[in-house]
Design an enzyme around this catalytic site. Structure first.
Site, PDB file in Angstrom:
ATOM      1  N   CYS A 294      29.697  41.173  46.355  1.00  0.00           N
ATOM      2  CA  CYS A 294      28.637  40.867  47.094  1.00  0.00           C
ATOM      3  C   CYS A 294      28.563  39.215  47.201  1.00  0.00           C
ATOM      4  O   CYS A 294      28.004  39.008  46.380  1.00  0.00           O
ATOM      5  CB  CYS A 294      27.542  41.536  46.470  1.00  0.00           C
TER       6      CYS A 294
ATOM      7  N   CYS B  74      24.767  38.270  47.323  1.00  0.00           N
ATOM      8  CA  CYS B  74      23.667  38.568  45.867  1.00  0.00           C
ATOM      9  C   CYS B  74      24.505  39.152  44.817  1.00  0.00           C
ATOM     10  O   CYS B  74      25.532  38.828  44.282  1.00  0.00           O
ATOM     11  CB  CYS B  74      22.387  39.203  46.247  1.00  0.00           C
ATOM     12  N   SER B  75      24.063  40.420  44.382  1.00  0.00           N
ATOM     13  CA  SER B  75      24.815  41.037  43.303  1.00  0.00           C
ATOM     14  C   SER B  75      24.868  42.646  43.555  1.00  0.00           C
ATOM     15  O   SER B  75      24.891  43.239  42.867  1.00  0.00           O
ATOM     16  CB  SER B  75      24.521  40.753  41.961  1.00  0.00           C
ATOM     17  N   CYS B  76      24.793  43.176  44.913  1.00  0.00           N
ATOM     18  CA  CYS B  76      25.004  44.491  45.097  1.00  0.00           C
ATOM     19  C   CYS B  76      26.065  45.199  44.518  1.00  0.00           C
ATOM     20  O   CYS B  76      27.017  44.729  44.444  1.00  0.00           O
ATOM     21  CB  CYS B  76      24.790  44.577  46.584  1.00  0.00           C
TER      22      CYS B  76
END
Lengths: 212, 94
Positions: A117, A120-122
């Site tokens: 991602c 962000c950090s999906c």
């Protein structure tokens, strides 16, 4: 220094063990805490609902994803359904993904998939639990998208030169799970034994499962 | 109604509006091929500001050739990157 035992009188001070909240809160931590407090104060959510959600997410682990992969390795029809409709098919094993859409991407002898991602950090938390720190790091997020083979090499993963690497950037409403190839030499293993071979990192796509 | 179908060639708008945008900078101005239609979703550029996200946007997975995305891409020329992009960021390519 002598071994510290506790059968002596306490006439000295222990060095304090740092507490998790010893450090001052960062900008976004303060914002997150303030948002939670406001939502509770305004009656949008209750403190118990917030707590229960954190507890639910913390209860997830890569074992969920590993069960899905092992089932797909041993049940051709399950695998077909999984690739066509991720959410309904993981639900068959009791894994609910109510808020996101699951896309399962299959590794083959010519294609290798890896998930990132960049924004962000999906991450597929319902299948894999919380993401590792490196997944959230700027270095991984910025590099795997334009030099995937070099990054995989740093994880100890060497792929044949002609393997096509597909990076999947989770920028919006989809979440991804890599369906790795079943390792050679596992033909006699049961589904339950296969679960043990499926690690978090091979479902992100930075490594390959190995026969024990 | 989705404007694009799987296999259509599309160009990502080269725009830099302020706000909460889910189209990564590195892909703006690049062209790729629709891999699949994901469905209709609330527009994150609206949702991020407490609005209701309407009109909903069709979301696509678009596949890009890595050696067209990055100048001097040094790995396998067949490599690709798939990115989810909302319809209002895509233009048709003849």
């Amino acid at each position: 220094m002598s071994q510290h035992t506790h059968d002596h009188g306490h006439d000295h001070r222990h060095p304090p063990q740092p507490d998790i909240d010893s450090e001052p809160m960062g900008y976004y931590q303060i914002m997150g805490a303030a948002l939670g407090e406001l939502l509770i104060e305004k009656g949008v959510i209750t403190a118990d609902e917030l707590r229960a959600t954190i507890e639910l997410i913390d209860s997830k682990s890569p074992e969920g994803g590993a069960k899905v992969v092992a089932r797909a390795w041993t049940d051709r029809e399950y695998k077909k359904r999984l690739l066509e409709n991720g959410n309904a098919t993981v639900d068959e094993l009791g894994i609910e993904m109510p808020d996101t859409h699951l896309v399962v991407v299959e590794n083959t002898d010519t294609v290798h998939n890896v998930i990132v991602c960049t924004l962000c950090s999906c991450y597929p938390r319902m299948l894999l639990g919380l993401p590792p720190d490196w997944y959230k790091a700027h270095a991984y997020r910025s590099r795997v998208v334009h030099e995937p083979r070099a990054v995989l090499g740093e994880f100890g993963t060497e792929l044949p030169d002609d393997t096509e690497i597909r990076v999947h950037d989770s920028t919006a409403d989809m979440r991804y799970l890599v369906l790795p190839r079943r390792p050679d030499g596992t033909e006699d293993m049961s589904e339950k034994e296969l679960v043990e071979l499926v690690t978090r990192d091979c479902m992100i796509g930075v490594t390959l499962p190995k026969a024990l | 109604m989705a404007r694009f179908a799987s296999g259509d060639k599309v160009l990502v708008r080269k725009a830099y509006p302020p706000g909460h945008v889910r189209t990564p900078w590195y892909i703006r101005g690049k062209s790729g091929v629709i891999e699949r239609i994901c469905g209709e979703f609330g527009n994150p550029e609206e949702l991020a500001y407490g609005r209701d996200g309407t009109p909903k946007q069709t979301l696509y997975r678009v596949r890009f050739a890595q050696n067209e995305v990055w100048d001097g891409y040094a790995e396998n020329p067949k490599d690709t990157v798939d990115i989810e992009i909302y319809e209002h960021w895509l233009e048709p390519v003849a």
